[in-house]
Design an enzyme around this catalytic site. Structure first.
Site, PDB file in Angstrom:
ATOM      1  N   ASP A  35       1.073  -0.892   0.041  1.00 59.27           N
ATOM      2  CA  ASP A  35       0.327   0.283   0.038  1.00 59.27           C
ATOM      3  C   ASP A  35       0.849   1.423  -0.275  1.00 59.27           C
ATOM      4  OD1 ASP A  35      -1.848   2.101   0.791  1.00 59.27           O
ATOM      5  OD2 ASP A  35      -3.012   0.768   1.555  1.00 59.27           O
ATOM      6  N   THR A  99      -2.384  15.074 -14.272  1.00 53.43           N
ATOM      7  CA  THR A  99      -3.130  15.170 -14.614  1.00 53.43           C
ATOM      8  C   THR A  99      -3.896  16.783 -15.070  1.00 53.43           C
ATOM      9  OG1 THR A  99      -6.004  15.110 -13.906  1.00 53.43           O
ATOM     10  CG2 THR A  99      -4.466  15.269 -12.197  1.00 53.43           C
ATOM     11  N   TYR A 124      -8.902  16.029  -5.614  1.00 46.56           N
ATOM     12  CA  TYR A 124      -8.349  15.580  -6.560  1.00 46.56           C
ATOM     13  C   TYR A 124      -6.520  15.814  -7.449  1.00 46.56           C
ATOM     14  CZ  TYR A 124      -7.026  12.385 -10.743  1.00 46.56           C
ATOM     15  OH  TYR A 124      -6.310  11.633 -11.554  1.00 46.56           O
ATOM     16  N   LYS A 128      -2.999  16.369  -6.542  1.00 46.26           N
ATOM     17  CA  LYS A 128      -2.045  15.573  -7.149  1.00 46.26           C
ATOM     18  C   LYS A 128      -0.732  16.496  -7.457  1.00 46.26           C
ATOM     19  CE  LYS A 128      -2.263  12.435  -9.840  1.00 46.26           C
ATOM     20  NZ  LYS A 128      -1.789  10.812  -9.594  1.00 46.26           N
ATOM     21  N   TRP A 149      -7.519  11.965 -19.159  1.00 48.21           N
ATOM     22  CA  TRP A 149      -9.455  11.619 -19.977  1.00 48.21           C
ATOM     23  C   TRP A 149      -8.407   9.960 -20.485  1.00 48.21           C
ATOM     24  CZ3 TRP A 149     -13.496  15.377 -22.690  1.00 48.21           C
ATOM     25  CH2 TRP A 149     -14.014  15.719 -21.446  1.00 48.21           C
TER      26      TRP A 149
HETATM   27  N1  LIG Z   1      -8.149   7.610 -16.187  1.00 52.68           N
HETATM   28  C1  LIG Z   1      -7.889   8.366 -15.763  1.00 52.68           C
HETATM   29  O1  LIG Z   1      -8.407   9.154 -17.029  1.00 52.68           O
HETATM   30  C2  LIG Z   1      -6.445   9.678 -15.515  1.00 52.68           C
HETATM   31  C3  LIG Z   1      -6.386  11.261 -16.007  1.00 52.68           C
HETATM   32  C4  LIG Z   1      -5.253  12.000 -15.548  1.00 52.68           C
HETATM   33  C5  LIG Z   1      -4.655  11.143 -14.664  1.00 52.68           C
HETATM   34  N2  LIG Z   1      -4.316   9.832 -14.365  1.00 52.68           N
HETATM   35  C6  LIG Z   1      -3.455   9.492 -14.084  1.00 52.68           C
HETATM   36  O2  LIG Z   1      -2.828   8.043 -14.016  1.00 52.68           O
HETATM   37  C7  LIG Z   1      -2.609   7.087 -12.542  1.00 52.68           C
HETATM   38  C8  LIG Z   1      -3.116   5.941 -13.585  1.00 52.68           C
HETATM   39  O3  LIG Z   1      -4.683   6.499 -13.134  1.00 52.68           O
HETATM   40  P1  LIG Z   1      -5.337   4.771 -13.539  1.00 52.68           P
HETATM   41  O4  LIG Z   1      -6.619   5.524 -14.816  1.00 52.68           O
HETATM   42  O5  LIG Z   1      -4.276   3.731 -13.995  1.00 52.68           O
HETATM   43  O6  LIG Z   1      -5.284   4.214 -12.354  1.00 52.68           O
HETATM   44  P2  LIG Z   1      -6.751   2.715 -12.043  1.00 52.68           P
HETATM   45  O7  LIG Z   1      -6.967   2.027 -13.270  1.00 52.68           O
HETATM   46  O8  LIG Z   1      -8.032   3.400 -10.652  1.00 52.68           O
HETATM   47  O9  LIG Z   1      -5.436   1.754 -10.908  1.00 52.68           O
HETATM   48  C9  LIG Z   1      -5.152   2.176  -9.908  1.00 52.68           C
HETATM   49  C10 LIG Z   1      -4.149   1.019  -9.636  1.00 52.68           C
HETATM   50  O10 LIG Z   1      -3.719   2.151  -7.906  1.00 52.68           O
HETATM   51  C11 LIG Z   1      -3.963   0.862  -7.270  1.00 52.68           C
HETATM   52  N3  LIG Z   1      -4.185   1.124  -6.093  1.00 52.68           N
HETATM   53  C12 LIG Z   1      -5.244   2.027  -5.662  1.00 52.68           C
HETATM   54  N4  LIG Z   1      -4.500   3.225  -3.886  1.00 52.68           N
HETATM   55  C13 LIG Z   1      -3.417   1.925  -3.561  1.00 52.68           C
HETATM   56  C14 LIG Z   1      -2.708   2.078  -2.727  1.00 52.68           C
HETATM   57  N5  LIG Z   1      -3.239   3.076  -1.836  1.00 52.68           N
HETATM   58  N6  LIG Z   1      -1.827   1.520  -2.429  1.00 52.68           N
HETATM   59  C15 LIG Z   1      -1.155   0.688  -3.774  1.00 52.68           C
HETATM   60  N7  LIG Z   1      -2.139   0.888  -4.601  1.00 52.68           N
HETATM   61  C16 LIG Z   1      -2.907   1.392  -5.172  1.00 52.68           C
HETATM   62  C17 LIG Z   1      -5.258  -0.071  -7.445  1.00 52.68           C
HETATM   63  O11 LIG Z   1      -5.574  -1.201  -6.862  1.00 52.68           O
HETATM   64  P3  LIG Z   1      -7.077  -1.995  -6.465  1.00 52.68           P
HETATM   65  O12 LIG Z   1      -7.506  -1.872  -7.996  1.00 52.68           O
HETATM   66  O13 LIG Z   1      -6.600  -3.072  -5.985  1.00 52.68           O
HETATM   67  O14 LIG Z   1      -7.162  -0.538  -5.447  1.00 52.68           O
HETATM   68  C18 LIG Z   1      -5.056   0.150  -9.271  1.00 52.68           C
HETATM   69  O15 LIG Z   1      -4.125  -0.921  -9.407  1.00 52.68           O
HETATM   70  C19 LIG Z   1      -2.833   8.437 -11.733  1.00 52.68           C
HETATM   71  O16 LIG Z   1      -1.961   8.616 -10.539  1.00 52.68           O
HETATM   72  C20 LIG Z   1      -4.164   9.245 -12.465  1.00 52.68           C
HETATM   73  O17 LIG Z   1      -4.182  10.040 -11.739  1.00 52.68           O
HETATM   74  C21 LIG Z   1      -5.636   8.783 -14.680  1.00 52.68           C
END
Ligand SMILES: NC(=O)c1ccc[n+]([C@@H]2O[C@H](COP(=O)([O-])OP(=O)(O)OC[C@H]3O[C@@H](n4cnc5c(N)ncnc54)[C@H](OP(=O)(O)O)[C@@H]3O)[C@@H](O)[C@H]2O)c1
Length: 282
Positions: A35, A99, A124, A128, A149
């Site tokens: 974690d 983000t 958020y 961030k 996105w």
């Molecule tokens: N998706 C978007 O549209 C988007 C847009 C802008 C920026 N971002 C950034 O891109 C990055 C990746 O996002 P994503 O969309 O790939 O997220 P995601 O699909 O929600 O995946 C998040 C991952 O983090 C894990 N996680 C959550 N809490 C945790 C903790 N306390 N310790 C360790 N692992 C943890 C989750 O595991 P579990 O599922 O088992 O909890 C999952 O493996 C992030 O920094 C996000 O802010 C994403």
């Protein structure tokens, strides 16, 4: 390289894991095993793995951050900051994602670069942004990639599923008054590898080219999936009643990539075409 990926089961993490596995020794602990908010565990993990690079893909969603600000602070600020410090102690570099929500999006028509002032409007985005600063200060060998996105296989979010729902004849609601850049996760992962190969630390914006709102994305998905656009109900952000306020206009472009000779990623329509072809291969 020995690379540790935190959040490797998520949308971005799973694609990076797939691309990096061919050439690197990967360590990809599941959330339950590591974690990011538990500094003692992070320290013990880094000591046992001795990584050259750690990639932080951990995240909790925007509305959950609003509901649980202390958890948002832990996942987005103190956790990444401690990870960056510990990585530095081991001589490792760190790559972290951020983000478009670090911007307030109040200036319609403005495309954000790294030179623009940040002023997030929800928990958020605020956490961030603080996390970005903390990480860049904690470890001089830091890459921070702001993206926006993100869509692709591995997450059931609106952008990733809308073509499938429309093709199945499902009615969907689509927001017409929030604009940003969209990012195909395959393109994000490939560009992340290009950034790593340059070894040029700093703050990047990685998104597909073009500006869009959710409605335009849904309409293009309908066209590509040969679905009926009458299934799309247009709504405004206020109708959607999402818990956290979203910034209205936050498309981005990358001044640093241009300096390094990395061209803009393809237009979001071409990326969506590739995604739909990948998701439905025949
Ligand atoms: N998706 C978007 O549209 C988007 C847009 C802008 C920026 N971002 C950034 O891109 C990055 C990746 O996002 P994503 O969309 O790939 O997220 P995601 O699909 O929600 O995946 C998040 C991952 O983090 C894990 N996680 C959550 N809490 C945790 C903790 N306390 N310790 C360790 N692992 C943890 C989750 O595991 P579990 O599922 O088992 O909890 C999952 O493996 C992030 O920094 C996000 O802010 C994403």
């Amino acid at each position: 390289m020995k690379i540790g990926i935190i959040g490797s089961t998520g949308l971005v993490g799973s694609h990076l894991k797939r691309l990096l596995a061919a050439e690197h020794e990967l360590y990809t602990p599941h959330h339950v095993a590591l974690d990011i908010t538990d500094t003692a565990d992070v320290r013990a993990w880094c000591r046992s793995v001795q990584p050259d690079l750690v990639i932080n893909c951990s995240a909790i969603d925007v509305d959950r951050c609003e509901r649980e600000p202390q958890l948002a602070e832990a996942v987005n600020v103190t956790g990444p900051q401690a990870l960056a410090h510990i990585a530095r102690e081991h001589g490792a570099s760190i790559l972290h994602f951020s983000t478009n929500y670090v911007f307030d999006g109040k200036q319609h028509g403005h495309i954000y670069t790294q030179a623009d002032a940040t002023d997030a409007i929800n928990v958020y985005g605020r956490t961030k942004r603080v996390g970005e600063e903390a990480l860049l200060t904690a470890n001089p060998q830091s890459y921070v990639i702001r993206t926006s996105w993100v869509f692709g296989t591995g997450k059931e979010n609106f952008l990733s599923t809308v073509h499938r729902k429309l093709r199945a004849g499902e009615r969907i609601r689509s927001i017409k008054d929030v604009w940003a850049s969209a990012t195909y996760v395959n393109d994000l992962a490939a560009r992340t590898l290009e950034v790593l190969a340059r070894r040029s630390y700093g703050l990047y914006h990685v998104v597909n080219a073009g500006v869009l709102n959710y409605l335009e994305f849904a309409e293009e998905a309908a066209r590509l999936a040969h679905a009926d656009t009458a299934l799309i109900e247009q709504v405004s952000e206020s109708d959607a009643q999402r818990l956290a306020e979203r910034p209205r206009f936050t498309p981005m472009s990358c001044s640093l990539s241009a300096e390094l000779g990395l061209p803009p990623l393809r237009d979001w329509r071409a990326a969506l075409t590739a995604y739909i072809a990948e998701a439905n291969p025949h």
